[in-house]
Motif scaffolding. Structure first.
Motif, mmCIF file in Angstrom:
data_model
loop_
_atom_site.group_PDB
_atom_site.id
_atom_site.type_symbol
_atom_site.label_atom_id
_atom_site.label_comp_id
_atom_site.label_asym_id
_atom_site.label_seq_id
_atom_site.Cartn_x
_atom_site.Cartn_y
_atom_site.Cartn_z
ATOM 1 N N GLY A 77 -25.194 -37.400 0.092
ATOM 2 C CA GLY A 77 -26.406 -36.723 -0.361
ATOM 3 C C GLY A 77 -26.145 -35.455 -1.157
ATOM 4 O O GLY A 77 -27.005 -34.578 -1.231
ATOM 5 N N ILE A 78 -24.972 -35.352 -1.768
ATOM 6 C CA ILE A 78 -24.605 -34.159 -2.543
ATOM 7 C C ILE A 78 -24.610 -34.517 -4.021
ATOM 8 O O ILE A 78 -23.986 -35.503 -4.433
ATOM 9 N N THR A 79 -25.314 -33.719 -4.829
ATOM 10 C CA THR A 79 -25.351 -33.968 -6.272
ATOM 11 C C THR A 79 -24.811 -32.796 -7.077
ATOM 12 O O THR A 79 -24.332 -32.983 -8.184
ATOM 13 N N LYS B 121 -8.398 -31.128 -15.156
ATOM 14 C CA LYS B 121 -9.540 -31.412 -16.026
ATOM 15 C C LYS B 121 -9.983 -32.870 -15.865
ATOM 16 O O LYS B 121 -11.173 -33.179 -15.900
ATOM 17 N N ALA B 122 -9.024 -33.780 -15.666
ATOM 18 C CA ALA B 122 -9.346 -35.195 -15.488
ATOM 19 C C ALA B 122 -10.171 -35.413 -14.214
ATOM 20 O O ALA B 122 -11.088 -36.229 -14.208
ATOM 21 N N VAL B 123 -9.862 -34.679 -13.141
ATOM 22 C CA VAL B 123 -10.650 -34.783 -11.921
ATOM 23 C C VAL B 123 -12.077 -34.319 -12.186
ATOM 24 O O VAL B 123 -13.051 -34.963 -11.786
ATOM 25 N N ALA B 124 -12.211 -33.197 -12.885
ATOM 26 C CA ALA B 124 -13.546 -32.667 -13.191
ATOM 27 C C ALA B 124 -14.334 -33.640 -14.071
ATOM 28 O O ALA B 124 -15.520 -33.891 -13.826
ATOM 29 N N ASP B 125 -13.676 -34.195 -15.073
ATOM 30 C CA ASP B 125 -14.356 -35.154 -15.954
ATOM 31 C C ASP B 125 -14.766 -36.416 -15.198
ATOM 32 O O ASP B 125 -15.857 -36.953 -15.410
ATOM 33 N N GLY B 126 -13.895 -36.891 -14.315
ATOM 34 C CA GLY B 126 -14.215 -38.068 -13.510
ATOM 35 C C GLY B 126 -15.381 -37.808 -12.570
ATOM 36 O O GLY B 126 -16.239 -38.668 -12.375
ATOM 37 N N ALA B 127 -15.432 -36.605 -12.002
ATOM 38 C CA ALA B 127 -16.537 -36.261 -11.104
ATOM 39 C C ALA B 127 -17.846 -36.168 -11.877
ATOM 40 O O ALA B 127 -18.891 -36.617 -11.406
ATOM 41 N N GLY C 130 -21.332 -38.626 -11.687
ATOM 42 C CA GLY C 130 -22.695 -38.146 -11.442
ATOM 43 C C GLY C 130 -22.812 -36.794 -10.773
ATOM 44 O O GLY C 130 -23.921 -36.354 -10.486
ATOM 45 N N LEU C 131 -21.703 -36.113 -10.532
ATOM 46 C CA LEU C 131 -21.795 -34.769 -9.949
ATOM 47 C C LEU C 131 -22.158 -33.762 -11.025
ATOM 48 O O LEU C 131 -21.718 -33.875 -12.163
#
Length: 117
Positions: A86-88, A104-110, A114-115
């Motif tokens: 339930g976290i957006t 940066k790849a982790v951030a882009d994937g997140a 949909g985060l």
């Protein structure tokens, strides 16, 4: 008075603590922390108010692909697990690492998952 850092890890820890003064996670908007080792990358969502880790994902169970591809997959998986919880919205904590490459790849994937940062 703190000791003068001598290793890369000590410099990174000092940068991380400097960022942590300003970045705090709550239950509504937890902190997305990234840890990068030489082989793997891990991400977790932390609620700093209660001191609990809400969701955690690592690249240890992803077997194929380059490290950057695995990092993107970690970002997508943490976004999926966050949505299940339930976290957006999250606050991104790069943990003293440069916002470049695998972090940066982790951030882009997140973001792709949909985060919202």
């Amino acid at each position: 008075m703190p000791a003068i850092p001598k290793t890369r890890e000590q410099y990174r820890t000092r940068r991380h603590l400097r960022v942590r003064k300003k970045v705090t996670g709550t239950a509504e908007r937890p902190r997305l922390v990234v840890f990068r080792s030489l082989k793997h990358i891990m991400a977790q969502l932390v609620d700093d108010v209660t001191g609990r880790t809400l969701v955690t994902v690592g690249s240890t169970d992803i077997l194929s692909g380059k490290k950057t591809d695995k990092s993107t997959e970690v970002g997508k998986r943490i976004a999926a697990r966050a949505k299940d919880a339930g976290i957006t919205k999250v606050v991104f904590d790069r943990a003293g690492y440069k916002y470049h490459g695998r972090v940066k790849a982790v951030a882009d994937g997140a973001r792709e998952g949909g985060l919202e940062f």
